[in-house]
Design a protein around this motif. Sequence first.
Motif, PDB file in Angstrom:
ATOM      1  N   ALA A 105      36.343  68.777  63.875  1.00 28.29           N
ATOM      2  CA  ALA A 105      35.465  70.018  63.456  1.00 28.29           C
ATOM      3  C   ALA A 105      36.207  71.256  63.449  1.00 28.29           C
ATOM      4  O   ALA A 105      35.889  72.132  62.655  1.00 28.29           O
ATOM      5  N   ASN A 106      37.236  71.405  64.260  1.00 29.16           N
ATOM      6  CA  ASN A 106      38.018  72.594  64.416  1.00 29.16           C
ATOM      7  C   ASN A 106      38.716  72.795  63.233  1.00 29.16           C
ATOM      8  O   ASN A 106      38.855  73.758  62.412  1.00 29.16           O
ATOM      9  N   ALA A 107      39.302  71.816  62.741  1.00 31.37           N
ATOM     10  CA  ALA A 107      40.060  71.900  61.268  1.00 31.37           C
ATOM     11  C   ALA A 107      38.995  72.052  60.245  1.00 31.37           C
ATOM     12  O   ALA A 107      39.440  72.964  59.484  1.00 31.37           O
ATOM     13  N   TRP A 108      37.810  71.366  60.264  1.00 29.73           N
ATOM     14  CA  TRP A 108      37.030  71.708  59.212  1.00 29.73           C
ATOM     15  C   TRP A 108      36.512  73.148  59.164  1.00 29.73           C
ATOM     16  O   TRP A 108      36.068  73.763  58.192  1.00 29.73           O
ATOM     17  N   SER A 109      36.221  73.794  60.433  1.00 27.85           N
ATOM     18  CA  SER A 109      35.842  75.079  60.403  1.00 27.85           C
ATOM     19  C   SER A 109      36.730  76.236  59.999  1.00 27.85           C
ATOM     20  O   SER A 109      36.494  77.440  59.474  1.00 27.85           O
ATOM     21  N   ALA A 110      37.956  75.920  60.078  1.00 24.89           N
ATOM     22  CA  ALA A 110      39.043  76.597  59.789  1.00 24.89           C
ATOM     23  C   ALA A 110      39.940  76.598  58.308  1.00 24.89           C
ATOM     24  O   ALA A 110      40.342  77.602  58.131  1.00 24.89           O
ATOM     25  N   PHE A 111      39.882  75.766  57.718  1.00 25.78           N
ATOM     26  CA  PHE A 111      40.554  75.650  56.282  1.00 25.78           C
ATOM     27  C   PHE A 111      40.000  76.426  55.290  1.00 25.78           C
ATOM     28  O   PHE A 111      38.694  76.808  55.203  1.00 25.78           O
ATOM     29  N   GLU A 112      40.931  77.262  54.728  1.00 25.68           N
ATOM     30  CA  GLU A 112      40.194  78.217  53.612  1.00 25.68           C
ATOM     31  C   GLU A 112      40.104  77.587  52.269  1.00 25.68           C
ATOM     32  O   GLU A 112      39.162  77.885  51.532  1.00 25.68           O
ATOM     33  N   LYS A 113      40.988  76.876  51.869  1.00 23.81           N
ATOM     34  CA  LYS A 113      40.864  75.641  50.637  1.00 23.81           C
ATOM     35  C   LYS A 113      41.398  74.283  51.040  1.00 23.81           C
ATOM     36  O   LYS A 113      41.921  74.158  51.943  1.00 23.81           O
ATOM     37  N   ALA A 114      40.739  73.484  50.415  1.00 23.21           N
ATOM     38  CA  ALA A 114      41.126  72.067  50.517  1.00 23.21           C
ATOM     39  C   ALA A 114      42.378  71.773  49.299  1.00 23.21           C
ATOM     40  O   ALA A 114      42.095  72.113  48.256  1.00 23.21           O
ATOM     41  N   LEU A 115      43.103  70.725  49.794  1.00 24.12           N
ATOM     42  CA  LEU A 115      44.180  70.272  48.649  1.00 24.12           C
ATOM     43  C   LEU A 115      43.180  69.123  47.958  1.00 24.12           C
ATOM     44  O   LEU A 115      43.026  68.171  48.718  1.00 24.12           O
ATOM     45  N   LEU A 116      43.195  69.057  46.631  1.00 24.39           N
ATOM     46  CA  LEU A 116      42.658  68.119  45.935  1.00 24.39           C
ATOM     47  C   LEU A 116      43.496  67.262  45.296  1.00 24.39           C
ATOM     48  O   LEU A 116      44.212  67.929  44.435  1.00 24.39           O
ATOM     49  N   ILE A 117      43.721  66.066  45.431  1.00 26.44           N
ATOM     50  CA  ILE A 117      44.427  65.033  44.800  1.00 26.44           C
ATOM     51  C   ILE A 117      43.639  64.062  43.966  1.00 26.44           C
ATOM     52  O   ILE A 117      42.810  63.299  44.446  1.00 26.44           O
ATOM     53  N   SER A 118      43.910  64.258  42.572  1.00 29.23           N
ATOM     54  CA  SER A 118      42.955  63.493  41.611  1.00 29.23           C
ATOM     55  C   SER A 118      43.924  62.396  41.121  1.00 29.23           C
ATOM     56  O   SER A 118      44.948  62.551  40.662  1.00 29.23           O
ATOM     57  N   ILE A 119      43.247  61.157  40.978  1.00 24.65           N
ATOM     58  CA  ILE A 119      44.137  60.088  40.459  1.00 24.65           C
ATOM     59  C   ILE A 119      43.111  59.377  39.179  1.00 24.65           C
ATOM     60  O   ILE A 119      41.968  59.028  39.634  1.00 24.65           O
ATOM     61  N   THR A 120      43.776  59.304  38.149  1.00 22.86           N
ATOM     62  CA  THR A 120      43.183  58.822  36.886  1.00 22.86           C
ATOM     63  C   THR A 120      44.219  57.781  36.455  1.00 22.86           C
ATOM     64  O   THR A 120      45.144  57.774  36.551  1.00 22.86           O
ATOM     65  N   GLY A 121      43.456  56.971  35.273  1.00 20.22           N
ATOM     66  CA  GLY A 121      44.194  55.818  34.541  1.00 20.22           C
ATOM     67  C   GLY A 121      44.219  54.528  35.388  1.00 20.22           C
ATOM     68  O   GLY A 121      44.644  54.397  36.409  1.00 20.22           O
ATOM     69  N   ASP A 122      44.534  53.513  34.593  1.00 25.03           N
ATOM     70  CA  ASP A 122      44.368  52.216  34.903  1.00 25.03           C
ATOM     71  C   ASP A 122      45.513  51.455  34.911  1.00 25.03           C
ATOM     72  O   ASP A 122      45.642  50.374  35.438  1.00 25.03           O
ATOM     73  N   ASP A 123      46.696  52.370  34.922  1.00 26.48           N
ATOM     74  CA  ASP A 123      48.018  51.830  34.902  1.00 26.48           C
ATOM     75  C   ASP A 123      48.336  51.839  36.232  1.00 26.48           C
ATOM     76  O   ASP A 123      48.274  52.970  36.847  1.00 26.48           O
ATOM     77  N   THR A 124      49.445  51.176  36.794  1.00 27.95           N
ATOM     78  CA  THR A 124      49.892  51.410  37.907  1.00 27.95           C
ATOM     79  C   THR A 124      51.113  52.429  38.115  1.00 27.95           C
ATOM     80  O   THR A 124      52.026  52.568  37.308  1.00 27.95           O
ATOM     81  N   LYS A 125      50.650  53.214  39.312  1.00 30.77           N
ATOM     82  CA  LYS A 125      51.798  54.433  39.394  1.00 30.77           C
ATOM     83  C   LYS A 125      52.013  54.721  40.839  1.00 30.77           C
ATOM     84  O   LYS A 125      51.172  54.357  41.529  1.00 30.77           O
ATOM     85  N   GLU A 126      52.946  55.654  41.211  1.00 34.48           N
ATOM     86  CA  GLU A 126      53.134  55.901  42.330  1.00 34.48           C
ATOM     87  C   GLU A 126      53.721  57.511  42.555  1.00 34.48           C
ATOM     88  O   GLU A 126      54.450  57.837  41.748  1.00 34.48           O
ATOM     89  N   ALA A 127      53.265  58.251  43.594  1.00 30.17           N
ATOM     90  CA  ALA A 127      53.736  59.517  43.860  1.00 30.17           C
ATOM     91  C   ALA A 127      53.689  59.603  45.412  1.00 30.17           C
ATOM     92  O   ALA A 127      53.040  59.012  46.135  1.00 30.17           O
ATOM     93  N   THR A 128      54.873  60.779  45.819  1.00 33.30           N
ATOM     94  CA  THR A 128      55.028  60.993  46.928  1.00 33.30           C
ATOM     95  C   THR A 128      54.540  62.572  47.272  1.00 33.30           C
ATOM     96  O   THR A 128      55.218  63.390  46.524  1.00 33.30           O
ATOM     97  N   LEU A 129      53.754  62.812  48.233  1.00 37.40           N
ATOM     98  CA  LEU A 129      53.454  64.136  48.568  1.00 37.40           C
ATOM     99  C   LEU A 129      53.991  64.401  49.910  1.00 37.40           C
ATOM    100  O   LEU A 129      53.855  63.836  50.965  1.00 37.40           O
ATOM    101  N   THR A 130      55.015  65.523  49.934  1.00 34.58           N
ATOM    102  CA  THR A 130      55.820  65.649  51.266  1.00 34.58           C
ATOM    103  C   THR A 130      55.255  67.049  51.861  1.00 34.58           C
ATOM    104  O   THR A 130      55.243  68.007  51.042  1.00 34.58           O
ATOM    105  N   ARG A 131      55.208  66.934  53.028  1.00 32.50           N
ATOM    106  CA  ARG A 131      55.071  68.213  53.926  1.00 32.50           C
ATOM    107  C   ARG A 131      56.081  68.419  55.064  1.00 32.50           C
ATOM    108  O   ARG A 131      56.467  67.389  55.656  1.00 32.50           O
TER     109      ARG A 131
END
Length: 393
Positions: A105-131
């Motif tokens: 709840a502390n995280a939910w109360s604090a965030f200013e914007k959310a990072l939205l990751i959208s996935i479309t397409g019926d072909d198989t694919k791979e991606a890496t998000l690095t922090r």
Amino acid sequence: MTSASTPTKTIETETPRHLRSAVPVQTRSDRFKSTTVSDFPAVTGREVDWKYTPVGRLAELISGDLDGSPYAFDLTEAAGISASWVDRDDPRIGSAGKPEDRASANAWSAFEKALLISITGDDTKEATLTRSVLGATARGAHTVIETAPNSHATLILQNTGAAHLTENVEIVLGDASQLTLVTVQEWDDDALHAATHFATIGRDAKLKHVAVTLGGGVVRLNPAVRLAGTRSDAELLGAYFADAGQHLEQQVYVFHEAAETRSRVTYKGALQGAGARTVWIGDVLIGPGAVGTDTYEQNRNLVLTDGARADSVPNLEIETGDIVGAGHASATGRFDDEQLFYLQSRGITEDEARRLVVRGFLSEIVQQIGSPALQERLQAAIEAELDAVAVAV
């Protein structure tokens, strides 16, 4: 003590809003939920969902002020996978679940914007998000992962470097979509990370959720999956390796809400060094409408040295008798002497035999990821863990 003849008086009162989360509940799904941190009482470590956690080490994430601003990340290019920041009023936020504990709840109360990751397409694919550049400032974050109907993808969340992070990750699977989500925690030794992954799975959709935790001082990762659509499927896998002083914790929750749903939960961990600690709690709830459910959860821990401790608590609640099958298992132990004897009888030294046993023990999980490059890298990381401290009984 009141005797049978002594009259008693029952006083009915409503539990104050800020105390509801402290009241024991009989069903896992009945826990108090709120997106506002002030709705939760202060955490003492005696609560059912905190009693295994070193709450003092996570105090700044549970109750402290958090930086909720957007952060830098890197996403590899893959057609059909995109990432963008969205405002707090985006309708997709909150669609997968709501916090059940104060850190979430502390995280939910604090965030200013959310990072939205959208996935479309019926072909198989791979991606890496690095922090990798979050830094040591206490931070709150929110991520939404949304798959379009009939889409297919593998998404790797790679976490490295310094971090004092509490976050919520929402995973929303559209009908007939398939997602393999791999979250890899290779934080610095003094990093703090508390995360809840909420997932809701649509009709005929399948989620494979893999959590690999090798780094960090305290890492508490809680996946909560709701099988909301008919014939939805969830496979939750976890591998973790705790060294001296590390606390690695997972509290898994699978809610079979719709009919003909299936889930498999398999977590395996190894521990070595003084003060190494792991916690695994697995809750599976089969709701009254979840006829035809097929579920099984298991946890296995391999303790390599004295001074290490693993806690494992599987729980199963069934609210309908019309199911295919349900079960759970848990085991924690040291090396199997017969395995060591077998390997040594074939000319393998005792030290190398122990390494082979640990490697094979955790590889069962790693090999199910489905990304050859990541699997190879994680195998090398496990080897490095084994090199760090001599394995001994």
